[in-house]
Every structure is written in C-alpha cells, then in structure tokens.
Design an enzyme around this catalytic site. Sequence first.
Site, short mmCIF file in Angstrom:
data_model
loop_
_atom_site.label_atom_id
_atom_site.label_comp_id
_atom_site.label_asym_id
_atom_site.label_seq_id
_atom_site.Cartn_x
_atom_site.Cartn_y
_atom_site.Cartn_z
N CYS A 117 122.71 12.32 55.73
CA CYS A 117 121.28 12.28 55.44
C CYS A 117 120.70 13.69 55.34
O CYS A 117 121.04 14.42 54.41
CB CYS A 117 120.55 11.42 56.48
SG CYS A 117 118.95 10.82 55.90
N HIS A 155 123.62 6.21 55.57
CA HIS A 155 124.04 6.21 56.98
C HIS A 155 125.25 5.29 57.18
O HIS A 155 125.09 4.08 57.34
CB HIS A 155 122.90 5.74 57.87
CG HIS A 155 121.82 6.76 58.04
ND1 HIS A 155 121.77 7.63 59.10
CD2 HIS A 155 120.75 7.07 57.26
CE1 HIS A 155 120.72 8.42 58.99
NE2 HIS A 155 120.08 8.10 57.87
N GLU A 178 126.91 4.96 59.78
CA GLU A 178 126.92 4.43 61.15
C GLU A 178 125.99 3.24 61.32
O GLU A 178 125.98 2.61 62.40
CB GLU A 178 126.53 5.54 62.14
CG GLU A 178 125.05 5.71 62.36
CD GLU A 178 124.27 6.28 61.19
OE1 GLU A 178 123.03 6.21 61.20
OE2 GLU A 178 124.90 6.80 60.25
#
Length: 411
Positions: A264, A349, A351
């Site tokens: 990001c 992202h 994650e």
Amino acid sequence: MSSAATKATFCIQNGPSFEGISFGANKSVAGETVFTTSLVGYPESMTDPSYRGQILVFTQPLIGNYGVPSGEARDEYNLLKYFESPHIHVVGIVVAEYAYQYSHWTAVESLAQWCQREGVAAITGVDTRELVQYLREQGSSLGRITLADHDPVPYVNPMKTNLVAQVTTKKPFHVSALPGKAKANVALIDCGVKENIIRCLVKRGANVTVFPYDYRIQDVASEFDGIFLSNGPGNPELCQATISNVRELLNNPVYDCIPIFGICLGHQLLALASGASTHKLKYGNRAHNIPAMDLTTGQCHITSQNHGYAVDPETLPKDQWKPYFVNLNDKSNEGMIHLQRPIFSTQFHPEAKGGPLDTAILFDKFFDNIEKYQLQSQAKSSISLKVTYSTDKSRLQSINVTKLAKERVLF
C-alpha cells in the site's frame, strides 16, 4: 433509539448535505470523505491507521449489528486479536442505518459506545446510496459532521498533513516468532502498520523489529534478512524522510541482494524512492472484492484495498522495474517487481482482515527471497537476538531486542 436523540448534519464542501441522528461522540468533526463497499470488518477498518483523518462512509446499509470486540484481547504473538491498531483513526463515520441492538459472542460493547469512548463522531439515517454516487462522480471530497447544538467546524484537508508522523510508533518495538519457530530477522518501517501484517510475518517465522517511519534503515539493514515497508495514511509525497532513506538503501550496492516487500503506502514510497511518481485517484479504492491481475502469470486475484493514491507505472525506470499487478476495474497500478533484485510491492493488502486471502502467498514469496538471501550470505541457522539501531539517528549502539517494547509505542 433514545427519545432524546441528537440531530446531526453531514455536509460535503460545495456539495449536498444530509440530515441524520448522531450516535457517536458529542462533537463535530471535519475531514476527507471516502467510502468503503466492504460488507464486514468495520472494527478493523476504523482502527486501520490508513484511514487517519478521514470520514468513512459505509455502503453496507446496516452497520453495528455485531457490536465491537475487545480492544485488549491479544493473540499468541501479543498482537491485538480483533483490531488493526489500539485506537480508532477515522474522525467520523456515516451509515444508512445503525443497529442499536447488537449480537455476537466476541462483542463487549456497541459501536455507539465505542465511538463515544474514542471521541469519534457518527451519524445514521443518511442516504448513503446518494452520497456515494456523488463521491463517485465528483471524487473524494471534504466533509463535516455537525451536531444540532454545535457550530460547524472548518473544513479540513488531512492530505496536506504528514499523517504518517501521527500514526507511526514513536520508538522501535519487537515482536518475536513463537519459540523454536524463528527463521529470520525482518525490519519493518512503520508508516501506520496494521497488526495483521505483523502477524503474517511472525507466524511465518520472522522476528520483527518495527522502526519509526523516519528511521535510517540504511544504517542497520545489514543486521536483517529482509526489509518491509508498511501501509499508512495520506499523501506519499509528504513522507520525504522515508523516501530518502529507502532511496539511499536502494542505491547502496552492499544491499543489492536484500529482500524488500512493500504494501500500500509502502508500495508508493518504494516507487517514489526509485524515481517514479504517484497521483491521487478520483475516489480511491476501498473494498474487499477488487480484482487485480498478476501480469507475470495472467491470473486474476480478488483483493482487499484501501488507498487514495496510486503509482504511475509509466514513470517506473524500465531498466529496473516492471508492473506486477493491474487493477481490472480502473486499470490503475497494483504492484511492481524489480527486474534483477528480490524486491516487489503491492498496492492491495494480501494480509486482508477482513477480506479475501487470494494473495497471502506473496508473504511466502517474501520468505522465499529471504531464504535465498540467507543462503547467499551464508547465514547461520541460529537466529540472533542482537540488532543494531540508532537511538538518536547519529550514534549507533548494539542492544538486545528483548529490552525493546513488545508493542507499538504511542507516546
């Protein structure tokens, strides 16, 4: 709903206004208005440092129905179990309908109670369909929430402020892998890191030392097996200290082989340090269901995203970098990969919490790069708990990381 409900108004600068009811803190606020189409995960979104200074509009029509879990609960790594940081970072939220009755086995309080305790404004009863349509057509706009008995506060543009300096850890801290599981030492530059990013690293065997955003990582990189550049809020061009430090790291031939992974804002900072440019998107990408294509394989992945800026892939030095992923909705850049070195980054992202885990394998790719680097460096199998870091940015000293804080330092 209480019979003494406080009326509130949400206004867009030079745009529409919406009447509603306040269910948050007894205050009026202003910030950049953005929206998310995510169906779940409002506690994670609200505690994501990337939302710093923003008023968040939820397109999901009913918000608050599963309450808010404990902000004190921690997992086996001593990381926050349900939140992405210790506190809420949005200045306000806008919803179509707030669920005054909530139910979930993890809930300890209502969304209203949480907002009131954290000092966050909240308004319900807003036509969020009309509001989001306006934001899509006009772009992200400045907005404010004004309570009926309050004077309006001035409009504020948080993108003119270095928000990263507000959310970064104030001192280094260390999160260890579980006993017997450590494989590598990773340095993480905290521009507003989410707890789940740290979790994705430590559960794969990383001892993670987290440094403030402006820390001179180039002075200590030799102590680590990999460098991670985190997510964070705001305009990437305002993080000049980080950009300068990363540029110096990239230009040092001693570190030609050290693995680097950015996510990001970390992706944007890596691009800027490499000589590329970034630009502000019209209304950003904030959702859990955005398709991104891997340009090296042609595979499409569903990704979780939260960003208002993007890298201009045409400005990447073509002798060093190539685009890695592309957004299939708006064709914006979603990643880049170095042509010769073990360095890559993503705008989305991997994650994701909440959200899809299609691209979590990128953490495995990072660790594959680390393993190769360790072999090249003839690294010993034992993991040292000694790292070198600068406490005053001019003097280096060696300390035992067991003496560092075990969680982010807020003050």
